[in-house]
Design an enzyme around this catalytic site. Structure first.
Site: not given
Ligand code: G3P
Ligand code: CA
Length: 269
Positions: A38-39, A65, A67, A80, A139, A141, A264
């Site tokens: 994640h990120r 992932e 953003d 993000h 993603e 955003k 994460d």
């Molecule tokens: O990939 C899903 C997740 O990233 C969505 O929430 O706020 O971390 O972008 P957020």
């Molecule tokens: Ca995200």
């Protein structure tokens, strides 16, 4: 003869060759649970930086992932929040800074001094660096702030011939489902996912609508149990919940039968 036919029928049923059950187990596309950083591996390095993406590769994640948003001069950048305040040494909105201004910011030291000098990457830079090495879940955003961002993301992928299926998945997702459909219409060869935080998005009516264009429904992890997973599979979509930040959540999501976990901590997988 009758015995042979009956035996063959039983064998075919056992291997799922005759019926595609409406239930879960057969609708799932494969058995591996994807490890999605994640990120980037953001438990170990500043989110959405090359350092975090590198850690995701080191930790053998299947995808990371990230953003994306647009700079003032229309470049696709990886960050993000819609402001730079939390994750850089600058202030103000992403969309009010040019790429040059964004690139001058330090995006690492807020996390730890050892990451001083990390920059806000562009999407193009990340695609160039990681193409063929790991999958990428992009993603979009806050797309309502950035008219035309779907076309720009599509262009970045097409320029690099990354819009065709390969061993490393590219997936595009958003909480803004209109944006997901816009992207899908521009570049239907790239699979898309809908991000979901509200149970009303998990009704049969919603799932049926999503299944017209999406391959993934990715809910917040608190919305997920075995029944939700089964229902998403019934509509022939996969589910990658977010965001697992402890080992218990990872185990619970695995038990529920998800297809991937956005975490994460890729090493918890
Ligand atoms: O990939 C899903 C997740 O990233 C969505 O929430 O706020 O971390 O972008 P957020
Ligand atoms: Ca995200």
């Amino acid at each position: 003869m009758k015995k042979i036919v009956t035996g063959t029928l039983i064998a075919m049923l056992a291997f799922g060759l005759i019926l595609k059950p409406t239930g879960n187990a057969f609708a799932k596309k494969d058995d591996k649970i994807l490890n999605v950083a994640h990120r980037g591996a953001s438990g170990y390095a500043p989110e959405n930086t090359m350092a975090a993406f590198e850690k995701a590769v080191d930790m053998k994640a299947d995808l990371f992932e990230l953003d994306v948003q647009l700079s003032k001069d229309g470049e696709v950048v990886v960050i993000h929040d819609t402001s730079v305040d939390r994750t850089t040494n600058g202030t103000g909105k992403v969309k009010e800074h040019t790429l040059e201004e964004l690139r001058s910011l330090d995006a690492g030291s807020w996390f730890d001094e050892s990451f001083t000098g990390e920059r806000i990457p562009t999407l193009g830079e990340v695609l160039d660096q990681y193409r063929g090495k790991i999958g990428i879940l992009i993603e979009i955003k806050s797309p309502s702030l950035y008219p035309g961002i779907e076309q720009k993301v599509a262009d970045e992928l097409k320029e690099r011939n990354m819009h065709k299926p390969t061993n490393n998945k590219i997936i595009v997702q958003s909480f803004d489902h209109d944006s997901v459909q816009t992207f899908h219409n521009i570049l239907p060869s790239v699979p898309v996912g809908v991000l979901v935080y509200n149970p009303t998005h998990l009704t049969d009516i919603s799932l049926k609508e999503f299944s017209r264009y999406a391959e993934y429904v990715n809910p917040g992890k608190s919305l997920v149990d075995e029944e939700v997973v089964d229902r998403i599979h019934d509509y022939d979509m996969d589910i990658h919940p977010w965001t697992a930040r402890d080992r218990e959540s990872v185990e619970a999501l695995k038990e529920a039968g998800v297809d991937g976990i956005i975490t994460d901590y890729p090493d918890y997988m």
